[in-house]
Motif scaffolding. Structure first.
Motif, PDB file in Angstrom:
ATOM      1  N   ILE A 142       5.869  -5.145  -5.640  1.00  0.00           N
ATOM      2  CA  ILE A 142       5.625  -4.771  -4.122  1.00  0.00           C
ATOM      3  C   ILE A 142       3.872  -5.258  -3.967  1.00  0.00           C
ATOM      4  CG2 ILE A 142       5.120  -3.205  -2.192  1.00  0.00           C
ATOM      5  CD1 ILE A 142       7.410  -1.710  -3.381  1.00  0.00           C
ATOM      6  N   THR A 143       3.310  -6.161  -3.116  1.00  0.00           N
ATOM      7  CA  THR A 143       1.954  -6.496  -3.183  1.00  0.00           C
ATOM      8  C   THR A 143       1.560  -6.257  -1.711  1.00  0.00           C
ATOM      9  OG1 THR A 143       2.869  -8.749  -2.507  1.00  0.00           O
ATOM     10  CG2 THR A 143       2.394  -8.372  -4.650  1.00  0.00           C
ATOM     11  N   TRP A 145      -1.978  -6.937   1.380  1.00  0.00           N
ATOM     12  CA  TRP A 145      -2.388  -8.138   2.291  1.00  0.00           C
ATOM     13  C   TRP A 145      -3.703  -8.561   1.842  1.00  0.00           C
ATOM     14  CZ3 TRP A 145      -6.848  -6.314   4.167  1.00  0.00           C
ATOM     15  CH2 TRP A 145      -7.086  -4.872   4.053  1.00  0.00           C
ATOM     16  N   LYS A 169       8.404  -8.138  -2.555  1.00  0.00           N
ATOM     17  CA  LYS A 169       8.072  -7.758  -1.180  1.00  0.00           C
ATOM     18  C   LYS A 169       6.635  -7.987  -0.737  1.00  0.00           C
ATOM     19  CE  LYS A 169       7.157  -3.900   0.867  1.00  0.00           C
ATOM     20  NZ  LYS A 169       6.262  -4.593   1.929  1.00  0.00           N
ATOM     21  N   ALA A 171       3.326  -7.719   1.771  1.00  0.00           N
ATOM     22  CA  ALA A 171       2.911  -6.825   2.887  1.00  0.00           C
ATOM     23  C   ALA A 171       3.428  -7.536   4.220  1.00  0.00           C
ATOM     24  CB  ALA A 171       1.212  -6.710   2.725  1.00  0.00           C
ATOM     25  N   PRO A 172       3.750  -6.561   5.215  1.00  0.00           N
ATOM     26  CA  PRO A 172       4.294  -7.108   6.196  1.00  0.00           C
ATOM     27  C   PRO A 172       3.398  -7.883   7.283  1.00  0.00           C
ATOM     28  CG  PRO A 172       4.536  -4.630   6.115  1.00  0.00           C
ATOM     29  CD  PRO A 172       3.837  -4.947   5.083  1.00  0.00           C
ATOM     30  N   ALA A 202       8.915  -1.806   5.094  1.00  0.00           N
ATOM     31  CA  ALA A 202       8.648  -1.500   3.713  1.00  0.00           C
ATOM     32  C   ALA A 202       9.567  -0.351   3.036  1.00  0.00           C
ATOM     33  CB  ALA A 202       7.179  -1.092   3.795  1.00  0.00           C
ATOM     34  N   PHE A 220       3.456  -2.351  -8.637  1.00  0.00           N
ATOM     35  CA  PHE A 220       3.010  -2.260  -7.217  1.00  0.00           C
ATOM     36  C   PHE A 220       1.739  -2.372  -7.260  1.00  0.00           C
ATOM     37  CE2 PHE A 220       1.045   1.114  -4.453  1.00  0.00           C
ATOM     38  CZ  PHE A 220       1.532   0.675  -3.233  1.00  0.00           C
ATOM     39  N   SER A 223      -1.988   1.502  -2.041  1.00  0.00           N
ATOM     40  CA  SER A 223      -2.694   2.702  -1.710  1.00  0.00           C
ATOM     41  C   SER A 223      -2.008   3.575  -2.890  1.00  0.00           C
ATOM     42  CB  SER A 223      -2.559   3.214  -0.367  1.00  0.00           C
ATOM     43  OG  SER A 223      -1.178   3.440  -0.068  1.00  0.00           O
ATOM     44  N   LEU A 229       4.355   7.984  -4.181  1.00  0.00           N
ATOM     45  CA  LEU A 229       5.713   8.057  -3.569  1.00  0.00           C
ATOM     46  C   LEU A 229       6.767   6.978  -4.373  1.00  0.00           C
ATOM     47  CD1 LEU A 229       7.096   8.877  -0.816  1.00  0.00           C
ATOM     48  CD2 LEU A 229       6.786   6.718  -0.157  1.00  0.00           C
TER      49      LEU A 229
HETATM   50  P1  ADP Z   1      -2.545  -0.453   2.651  1.00  0.00           P
HETATM   51  O1  ADP Z   1      -2.966   0.740   3.051  1.00  0.00           O
HETATM   52  O2  ADP Z   1      -3.814  -1.186   1.842  1.00  0.00           O
HETATM   53  O3  ADP Z   1      -1.852  -1.490   3.428  1.00  0.00           O
HETATM   54  P2  ADP Z   1      -0.074   0.156   1.446  1.00  0.00           P
HETATM   55  O4  ADP Z   1       0.023   0.994   0.097  1.00  0.00           O
HETATM   56  O5  ADP Z   1       0.262   0.976   2.476  1.00  0.00           O
HETATM   57  O6  ADP Z   1      -1.536  -0.274   1.369  1.00  0.00           O
HETATM   58  O7  ADP Z   1       0.721  -1.136   1.206  1.00  0.00           O
HETATM   59  C1  ADP Z   1       0.644  -2.047   0.097  1.00  0.00           C
HETATM   60  C2  ADP Z   1       2.173  -2.457   0.082  1.00  0.00           C
HETATM   61  O8  ADP Z   1       3.024  -1.331  -0.132  1.00  0.00           O
HETATM   62  C3  ADP Z   1       2.597  -3.247   1.267  1.00  0.00           C
HETATM   63  O9  ADP Z   1       3.522  -4.168   0.757  1.00  0.00           O
HETATM   64  C4  ADP Z   1       3.205  -2.213   2.051  1.00  0.00           C
HETATM   65  O10 ADP Z   1       4.434  -2.901   2.823  1.00  0.00           O
HETATM   66  C5  ADP Z   1       4.043  -1.443   0.820  1.00  0.00           C
HETATM   67  N1  ADP Z   1       4.647  -0.058   1.143  1.00  0.00           N
HETATM   68  C6  ADP Z   1       3.799   0.826   2.115  1.00  0.00           C
HETATM   69  N2  ADP Z   1       4.772   1.870   2.339  1.00  0.00           N
HETATM   70  C7  ADP Z   1       5.802   1.782   1.430  1.00  0.00           C
HETATM   71  C8  ADP Z   1       7.119   2.204   1.145  1.00  0.00           C
HETATM   72  N3  ADP Z   1       7.197   3.722   1.646  1.00  0.00           N
HETATM   73  N4  ADP Z   1       7.731   1.732   0.159  1.00  0.00           N
HETATM   74  C9  ADP Z   1       7.734   0.638  -0.354  1.00  0.00           C
HETATM   75  N5  ADP Z   1       6.622  -0.175  -0.047  1.00  0.00           N
HETATM   76  C10 ADP Z   1       5.640   0.341   0.836  1.00  0.00           C
END
Ligand code: ADP
Length: 474
Positions: A142-143, A145, A169, A171-172, A202, A220, A223, A229
């Motif tokens: 999981i990467t 953005w 997967k 980032a969206p 996600a 992963f 954050s 989680l």
């Molecule tokens: P940021 O705040 O920098 O966007 P995130 O930790 O929210 O950091 O996002 C990093 C990656 O984790 C993205 O690919 C995001 O889609 C993914 N992500 C966020 N929430 C979840 C989740 N509940 N399960 C799996 N992947 C997640």
């Protein structure tokens, strides 16, 4: 588009995801968006592919990576432009990122040949003891953005060099760069199912990745909260995990430092990528005796930075990724001003088109009770704190929960070494604001993460040790 088992395809129910340009607020493109079902299919294909991929020699696996390097070099400009369009960094920085992304493929193309085991002295004359290193298996990745191409290759290159197969997967907000990187893998003719790309919601994709027992490894970058989680969710099937999480980097400037170099260090670590990097400087600690001079010099340089749409020439600082990011930066600056911080330059939104722009900002007189002193700002805001002596700064520089990167500027060799010893961080730059290279381990301690990416350590994350004891007696 999704990429599953060597084929580009839509999602099962035809869902799509809109990709927006953070510099203009406009739609760039809609892409196919898959969920749990498609993720399960991709994992199934990766499991099937693993049966043969794990038996390929390191040389064979490396040659596919070398082929991907060629393809990515051909497409480098196109990928860079896509990065700028969907996440906003200036084109020159996007080109640097793509060069970095290629360097991981390149390094692991070589390293695939260098997977070693061990023999161990036995405690019985008839026994042979050895340790084999074998690929972990299907890997879910999981990467984020902020580095939408290099975070992908930094995970996929060592994974496939080790003999693992991958479902990724992105980032969206940045699926388009991921698609371009996967086009390189496709054109390099990686066997079907070795790498798979699932774009979509996600949580849904993440749930399948963490709950599916066929996934043996989760890697992963993102954050700390999401990392925690995912670790909790991976516990039920006891997956091997690597986590590259948040950071809160101090940059310490001693009175004996080369001030010009330290100012350049701040420009690099704070304003590149608009401060949206987990190893970005968050706290600048300057020796009291030089703090005013340093603040003036820094503000002078920061004022020269040009903010704007990164696709245009001459832009130093692009937009923030979205309106939430902009609001967070604003709230940190407002909090600092309320607590007597002095804005030396910047300090406001920039209204250009409909983008999420914030002025590069320097704040003097920062204090430990401000939000910026403990929370990640993830924006172009440089707070200057002052300190009296080494003992004090060692105590304040170490963060309660983060431990990713730290920088220190000093011309005293002994002091440099003392700081290396005392700073509780996974990456330390002494008079060096850009320490990241593919051959070195990148990773944090404390709540900044588990495991390393890059170098030999990065490869070990995708290998499992198997201990073998052979009794030769009859
Ligand atoms: P940021 O705040 O920098 O966007 P995130 O930790 O929210 O950091 O996002 C990093 C990656 O984790 C993205 O690919 C995001 O889609 C993914 N992500 C966020 N929430 C979840 C989740 N509940 N399960 C799996 N992947 C997640």
């Amino acid at each position: 588009m999704l990429y599953i088992n060597g084929e580009w395809r839509k999602s099962n129910c035809g869902d799509t995801l809109e990709v927006m340009n953070p510099a203009t607020g406009q739609l760039i493109k809609s892409v196919a968006s898959g969920g749990r079902e498609e993720t399960r299919e991709a994992i199934e294909c990766a499991k099937e592919a693993f049966k043969t991929w794990k038996k390929a020699t390191g040389e064979q696996r490396g040659s596919y990576l070398a082929e991907a390097v060629k393809k990515m070099k051909e497409k480098a400009d196109d990928i860079a432009e896509t990065i700028t369009l969907e996440m906003g960094k200036p084109l020159l920085d996007a080109k640097r990122e793509v060069a970095g992304a290629i360097s991981y493929l390149d390094w692991y193309a070589e390293e695939a040949k260098r997977i070693y085991g061990e023999t161990i002295a036995a405690s019985h004359p008839d026994k042979h003891l050895m340790v084999l290193r074998e690929p972990v298996g299907v890997t879910a990745a999981i990467t984020p953005w902020n580095f939408p191409s290099s975070m992908i290759t930094r995970k996929i290159a060592p994974a496939i060099a080790a003999g693992c197969t991958v479902v990724l997967k992105p980032a969206p907000s940045t699926p388009l760069s991921a698609i371009k990187v996967f086009e390189c893998f496709h054109e390099a003719e990686l066997p079907k199912g070795v790498v798979n790309l699932v774009i979509g919601p996600a949580e849904e994709i993440g749930d399948e990745m963490t709950e599916n027992p066929d996934v043996r490894k989760l890697t992963f970058t993102g954050s700390t909260n999401v990392g925690k989680l995912l670790m909790r969710k991976s516990a039920n099937t006891v997956k091997k995990v690597s986590m590259e999480l948040g950071g809160h980097a101090p940059l310490i400037v001693f009175a004996d430092a080369d001030l010009e170099a330290a100012v350049q260090g701040v420009l690099l670590t704070k304003f590149r990528n608009a401060g949206q990097t987990c190893i970005s400087t968050n706290r600048i600690y300057v020796a009291e005796s030089i703090a005013n001079e340093f603040g003036k010099k820094l503000a002078q340089e920061v004022e020269k930075l040009t903010v704007g749409n990164g696709i245009e020439e001459g832009i130093d600082v692009g937009p923030l990724i979205n309106s939430l990011a902009l609001e967070k930066v604003e709230s940190h600056v407002e909090d600092a001003i309320r607590k007597n911080g002095k804005v030396l330059c910047g300090g406001r939104r920039v209204e250009i088109t409909k983008g999420h722009f914030y002025e590069p900002t320097v704040i003097n007189n920062a204090h430990d009770d401000m939000k910026i002193s403990t929370e990640e700002t993830f924006g172009p805001v440089a707070p200057i704190f002052t300190f009296k002596d080494e003992a004090e700064i060692i105590q304040r520089a170490n963060h309660e929960s983060y431990g990713l990167a730290a920088y220190c500027f000093t011309n005293d060799l002994g002091r440099g070494h003392r700081m290396v010893k005392e700073l509780e961080y996974g990456i330390i730059g002494i008079n060096d604001a850009s320490p990241i290279v593919p051959q070195a381990p990148f990773g944090g301690i404390k709540e900044s993460g588990i495991g390393k990416e890059g170098g030999k350590s990065g490869l070990l994350e995708y290998l499992e040790e198997k201990f073998v004891s052979i009794n030769m007696g009859n």
